[in-house]
Design an enzyme around this catalytic site. Sequence first.
Site, PDB file in Angstrom:
ATOM      1  N   ASP A 327       0.854  -1.181   0.000  1.00 55.63           N
ATOM      2  CA  ASP A 327       0.000   0.000   0.000  1.00 55.63           C
ATOM      3  C   ASP A 327       0.897   1.241   0.000  1.00 55.63           C
ATOM      4  O   ASP A 327       2.124   1.149   0.129  1.00 55.63           O
ATOM      5  CB  ASP A 327      -0.938  -0.015   1.211  1.00 55.63           C
ATOM      6  CG  ASP A 327      -2.242   0.730   0.945  1.00 55.63           C
ATOM      7  OD1 ASP A 327      -2.246   1.648   0.097  1.00 55.63           O
ATOM      8  OD2 ASP A 327      -3.257   0.404   1.580  1.00 55.63           O
ATOM      9  N   GLU A 523     -10.530   6.689   4.854  1.00 56.30           N
ATOM     10  CA  GLU A 523      -9.882   6.086   6.006  1.00 56.30           C
ATOM     11  C   GLU A 523      -9.124   7.092   6.841  1.00 56.30           C
ATOM     12  O   GLU A 523      -8.757   8.151   6.393  1.00 56.30           O
ATOM     13  CB  GLU A 523      -8.947   4.942   5.598  1.00 56.30           C
ATOM     14  CG  GLU A 523      -7.741   5.375   4.808  1.00 56.30           C
ATOM     15  CD  GLU A 523      -7.950   5.249   3.328  1.00 56.30           C
ATOM     16  OE1 GLU A 523      -7.062   4.702   2.665  1.00 56.30           O
ATOM     17  OE2 GLU A 523      -8.985   5.693   2.823  1.00 56.30           O
TER      18      GLU A 523
END
Length: 746
Positions: A327, A523
């Site tokens: 990520d 997020e």
Amino acid sequence: MIPLLPAARAHPRAHRGARRPAFVAALCAAALGVTALTAAAPPERDTAGAAAALPYRDPALPVPQRVEDLLGRMTLDDKLGQMTQIEKDALVPQSDLATYRIGSVLSGGDSTVSPNNAQTWADTYDSLQRTALTTPLGIPMIYGIDAVHGHNAVRGATIFPHNIGLGATRDPALVQRVGRAVAEEVAGTGIDWSFAPCLCVARDDRWGRTYESFGETPELPTAMTSFITGLQGGTLGGDPASVLATAKHYLGDGGTTGGVDQGNTQLTEAELRAVHLPPFKEAIRRGVGSVMLSYSSWNGVRSHAHKYLVTDVLKGELGFTGFVVSDWAAVDQLDGQTGFTGAEIATAVNAGVDMVMVPHDYKKFLSLVRGEVTAGRISQARIDDANRRILTKKFQLGLFERPSTDRSYTATVGSAAHRTLARQAVRASQVLLKNDGGVLPLPKSGRLFVAGKSADDIGNQSGGWTVGWQGRSGPVTEGTTVLQGIRAAVADPSRVTYDRYGNGIDGGYTAAVAVVGETPYAEMRGDRPDGMGLDQEDLQTLARLKASGVPVVVVLVSGRPLDIAAQLPDWKALLAAWLPGTEGGGVADVLFGDHAPTGKLPVTWMRSASQQPINDGDGKSPLFPYGRGLTYGTDPGPDPDPDPEPIPVKACTATHKPVNSWPGGHQAEVTVKNTGTGPITGWTVDWDLGGATVTSLWNGTHTVADGRITVRGTGSGGTLAAGATTSFGYTANGTAGTPAPRCTPA
């Protein structure tokens, strides 16, 4: 308002890299060009004609043969470049793409083009691809983007419901069609890789990524892996609109303690496998091309450093043959300090990361990873394995034969056909939770008052990851708001009055429709540890509507269940609309009965935030259970009310499974499941050994008496929430037989 986080922790494909002055970039390129790109090109690469005749250029050859031929011609720098993914806006000058042999480019959540339309995106992709192809071997780049509910970075694209809404449809075939439409729009801009779908199992609704999950049980995200088939097609590269899919985030990001983003998932291995692994198993069965790792940790070890989970389980046990991507800047987070280190890179690559989403300081990254290989801390075999995986997907996608945008798909971006499909998905995702007196469907000839901050706001109804990482309120893109959908559905639009705050309502209206809920977030900023109720504006708007005496119909726009039990008695109807995207007409379709509601809750709806985490089968008494969903013409039953929690029932089962056998002995595993409605704080399992003798046992303690063994749970495995499982194993002399173990809860 949550303040911006420090840059060192700021996430995800969200921030643009500062552009370096051109002369500094040129100096860096020149310096590294001398030290890094040391190996001379093989003679076969000297002319275009010779290169075209090389085996890896022959589409008639099997992909593995093409990969091996190309791999044999690559220098170390070629290989390390293929393992590097960089943010488009960090690429200065663009020629660095070729100079450093970069294998992949991405656009982060706030990375865009100007003007922001499909044509400019396609032009940008083609320009970058032309640069990538100027390297001696002419290896095309692969371009990644977070197309998580449509091609959501592109203004004018079709924005579909977020995954939580798609989960409510319970319709894998529809979700596959959505995946296909997204693939066509992504392909129409040249981009060939989407960081979707998220296969997380959301177990705590305080988590800011809950809306990225299809649901709270492993069965629901597993079923919705049909999205992968939609993106990739039946065979990756089988048609020009095939887009590489990504199963993310591996593993357990939806189960962190407290729902904390990038937190720690504290589960036994048996629980992790039972709850969080099944969707990834199914994704691999469907041939998903890439897997993205999670920022989160499992029992204190970060996923990006977890060789057992990545190499042993994902690649070994599950047989994943695609490539693993990190990520955004996640490798840089392994030591908790800002800035790459060689040790972090070696840890991640040796754990099984094949491509590193750097995303900005690619020169430092390449220098460090080269040093780790040279020093022997990363083996050449590991580098070659990563390259085989990446190159295989590039060949399968047809990038060597079709490196440029297929402009025949560009016109599909935001097309009428895709918007029609999105409207279908919206109406299928609506979950009717309350309908006192059959107030819904609304009469098209009635006099209606519409209020609420999300009634006429395309940004609010689309949520995060919409033309920007965190999303924002307002007219962020083209589409139909819920208010516009209502006005288009009624017989006389002049009989619909709208005021955001509910001002001006009187008792002369047939009904008041309040479209309220959450404003956009993604997020980290979306975590809600301190309460999950409606904001003050919503509460005041609802109070004005209630005071009028008009029946109130609430359309809740949110990425998760909200704490609404105290307000629910004031509402005649409640429709959970989730984050429907750009086609608000689908909400109106259900409000007016053109389509009866069919959606079912993909998550358990709490009575209050204090119940979090609350999930199906855990023994807690919800406001609305998992799977709840009314339709028209049926008796909804009594209103939910705060009844006392029922007394939990204690029960458990034990399942015996042979694992291995040899002359004179065997190995077996026993899985214990809490099948009751409340937690159990201990358990025992016993069975007749049939003459066998236990030689070792793990994850439990045991005693043997009169030929019968009794095993007791120990540690965290001895306490089980409702629906949870654990396991223990043993070896024994003698034959396994067919034991029937009995489980007794404490």
